[in-house]
Design a protein around this motif. Structure first.
Motif, short mmCIF file in Angstrom:
data_model
loop_
_atom_site.label_atom_id
_atom_site.label_comp_id
_atom_site.label_asym_id
_atom_site.label_seq_id
_atom_site.Cartn_x
_atom_site.Cartn_y
_atom_site.Cartn_z
N LEU A 1 5.34 -0.35 16.56
CA LEU A 1 4.18 0.41 17.05
C LEU A 1 2.99 0.38 16.08
N GLY A 2 1.97 1.13 16.45
CA GLY A 2 0.88 1.44 15.53
C GLY A 2 -0.12 0.33 15.28
N GLY A 3 0.09 -0.81 15.93
CA GLY A 3 -0.79 -1.94 15.63
C GLY A 3 -0.39 -2.60 14.33
N ASN A 4 0.86 -2.34 13.88
CA ASN A 4 1.35 -2.97 12.64
C ASN A 4 1.29 -4.48 12.70
N ILE A 5 1.45 -5.04 13.90
CA ILE A 5 1.41 -6.51 14.02
C ILE A 5 0.05 -7.05 13.61
N GLY A 6 -0.97 -6.21 13.70
CA GLY A 6 -2.32 -6.60 13.31
C GLY A 6 -2.46 -6.82 11.81
N ASN A 7 -1.50 -6.31 11.02
CA ASN A 7 -1.57 -6.52 9.58
C ASN A 7 -1.01 -7.88 9.15
N MET A 8 -0.71 -8.73 10.15
CA MET A 8 -0.31 -10.11 9.85
C MET A 8 -1.45 -11.02 10.30
N GLU B 1 -9.93 4.77 -0.86
CA GLU B 1 -8.92 5.29 -1.78
C GLU B 1 -7.56 4.65 -1.50
N PHE B 2 -7.28 4.44 -0.22
CA PHE B 2 -6.01 3.82 0.22
C PHE B 2 -5.89 2.40 -0.36
N ASN B 3 -6.98 1.64 -0.32
CA ASN B 3 -6.98 0.29 -0.91
C ASN B 3 -6.87 0.34 -2.43
N PHE C 1 0.82 -1.22 0.00
CA PHE C 1 0.00 0.00 0.00
C PHE C 1 0.86 1.27 0.00
N TYR C 2 2.10 1.14 0.48
CA TYR C 2 2.84 2.35 0.86
C TYR C 2 3.80 2.87 -0.21
N ASP C 3 3.26 3.30 -1.36
CA ASP C 3 4.07 4.10 -2.29
C ASP C 3 3.86 5.56 -1.86
N ALA D 1 -13.59 2.83 11.90
CA ALA D 1 -12.20 3.29 11.71
C ALA D 1 -11.67 2.86 10.35
N TYR D 2 -12.27 1.78 9.79
CA TYR D 2 -11.79 1.23 8.52
C TYR D 2 -12.78 1.39 7.37
N SER D 3 -13.93 2.04 7.66
CA SER D 3 -14.85 2.34 6.55
C SER D 3 -15.36 3.76 6.77
N GLU E 1 -12.45 9.04 12.72
CA GLU E 1 -12.80 7.63 13.02
C GLU E 1 -11.59 6.79 13.40
N TYR E 2 -10.39 7.17 12.94
CA TYR E 2 -9.22 6.31 13.12
C TYR E 2 -8.56 6.63 14.48
N TYR E 3 -9.02 5.89 15.50
CA TYR E 3 -8.61 6.17 16.89
C TYR E 3 -7.21 5.66 17.22
N MET F 1 -7.56 -7.90 0.69
CA MET F 1 -6.51 -6.87 0.66
C MET F 1 -5.72 -6.76 1.96
N GLU F 2 -6.43 -6.75 3.10
CA GLU F 2 -5.72 -6.47 4.36
C GLU F 2 -6.46 -7.00 5.56
N VAL F 3 -5.71 -7.51 6.54
CA VAL F 3 -6.31 -7.80 7.84
C VAL F 3 -5.74 -6.80 8.83
N SER F 4 -6.60 -6.29 9.73
CA SER F 4 -6.16 -5.44 10.84
C SER F 4 -6.69 -6.12 12.10
N GLN F 5 -5.88 -7.01 12.65
CA GLN F 5 -6.32 -7.87 13.76
C GLN F 5 -6.44 -7.09 15.08
C1 AVI Z 1 -0.56 0.35 9.38
N1 AVI Z 1 -1.70 -0.37 9.94
C2 AVI Z 1 -1.51 -0.61 11.38
C3 AVI Z 1 -2.99 0.23 9.62
C4 AVI Z 1 -4.14 -0.57 10.30
O1 AVI Z 1 -4.82 0.02 11.11
O2 AVI Z 1 -4.26 -1.76 10.02
C5 AVI Z 1 -3.23 0.30 8.13
C6 AVI Z 1 -4.60 0.76 7.76
N2 AVI Z 1 -5.41 0.17 6.92
C7 AVI Z 1 -6.54 0.81 6.82
N3 AVI Z 1 -6.49 1.85 7.66
C8 AVI Z 1 -5.29 1.82 8.24
#
Ligand code: AVI
Length: 327
Positions: free
Chosen positions: A168-175, A223-225, A40-42, A213-215, A57-59, A287-291
């Motif tokens: 940090l940031g909950g990045n581990i949740g993206n696995m 747009e990010f996706n 995602f990160y270009d 937070a994700y919709s 929304e993104y707490y 596309m992505e999991v945010s656990q």
């Molecule tokens: C980078 N990562 C922790 C974000 C998350 O919350 O999963 C990426 C993100 N995806 C959609 N919104 C934010």
């Protein structure tokens, strides 16, 4: 001070480009189709993620920022900053907005350390370096662009001091679960007994809080996706029609998996680097999991991968936790 050989960085960049093409082709040949959110990160993706972090929304970012702002001394104590010398490595550092509070605090306390931010985005690393040199010119900084473990191994070789690793940031949740366990196990194997890890986890909470937070209403997450499809068009000679895909988000409050998908809005064909991929109407690309985690799920993960939890610092709402682990 430590130095990185220029040549090996160029080689890594080539490897990265090959991986991108292979991952995209393999992911879209699979059933169900999937793409990796690490792409995602270009430049545009970095900008959109900055926008996401500022959304009402993104707490997540606000919660962890509160921890780093208000509980800096607790963090410094947990990482034993005033005891043996250390170097500070940050995995997926991004713009280092949160860690800058810790860097400032450590600097004021006279700690002597090198800060090594690792990120897959060279673009965000140069922004970070520029900002940090302005804000905290006394900090010794060594940015490392690339995949977590390749760069971590490099960082381990470049410095002989004890390591403090920030993730940090909950990045581990993206696995996914298996990836997270493998990641932590590999991290444990790479580290030495005196090293410390601080990992940020987003906690389970009201499902609507997570889902919103994700919709987001403004459509920035969509747009990010979708930006990944534009990146594939640009970098891998593809012809996705972006308007023919729609972002869809789901959250399962039992498993804690928040997942995003892109849905094909028609039967269509897309050419990628000469290969034709077919998409059925309403077919989803994963596309992505945010656990999201419970405290006991965090304990299980630490234990399974060989770590012991030595500290836990939460925000005032108890929505996010920075968990401190020893090897
Ligand atoms: C980078 N990562 C922790 C974000 C998350 O919350 O999963 C990426 C993100 N995806 C959609 N919104 C934010």
């Amino acid at each position: 001070n430590v130095q990185v050989p220029k040549k090996s960085l160029n080689k890594l960049k080539e490897d990265h480009d090959n991986h991108f093409l292979n991952d995209v082709l393999n992911g879209l040949r699979s059933t169900p189709k999937h793409l990796s959110s690490k792409y995602f990160y270009d430049k545009r993706g970095d900008e959109l993620f900055q926008k996401i972090m500022a959304m009402p929304e993104y707490y997540l970012t606000r919660c962890e920022l509160e921890i780093f702002k208000n509980k800096t001394a607790d963090i410094a104590e947990c990482i034993r900053a005033d005891q043996e010398p250390f170097d500070l490595i940050e995995l997926g550092a991004g713009d280092a907005m949160k860690s800058t509070y810790l860097l400032k605090y450590l600097n004021e306390k006279g700690a002597d350390f090198t800060y090594m931010p690792i990120d897959i985005s060279g673009n965000i690393l140069s922004v970070l370096e520029k900002n940090l040199k302005k804000k905290l010119p006394a900090i010794d900084i060594l940015p490392l662009e690339g995949e977590y473990f390749q760069m971590l191994e490099k960082a381990m070789k470049l410095s002989s001091k004890r390591k403090v690793i920030l993730f940090l940031g909950g990045n581990i949740g993206n696995m996914n679960k298996e990836e997270a366990t493998n990641f932590c196990t590999e991290l444990h194997q790479l580290l030495n007994p005196e090293d410390i890890v601080l990992i940020g986890f987003d906690l389970k909470k009201n499902p609507y809080t997570v889902l919103n937070a994700y919709s987001d209403l403004a459509g920035i997450t969509a747009e990010f996706n979708l930006n990944l499809l534009s990146r594939i068009n640009r970098e891998l000679e593809a012809n996705f029609v972006i308007s023919q895909f729609q972002h869809y988000e789901s959250y399962d409050p039992i498993t804690g998996s928040c997942k995003s998908f892109l849905i094909s809005l028609a039967d269509q064909e897309v050419k990628i680097a000469g290969e034709v991929m077919t998409f059925a109407e309403n077919e989803a690309i994963d596309m992505e999991v945010s656990q999201k985690f419970s405290k006991s799920e965090i304990e299980n993960l630490a234990e399974k991968s060989g770590f012991t939890i030595t500290g836990e610092i939460s925000d005032s709402k108890d929505w996010f936790v920075d968990s401190i682990w020893k090897v």
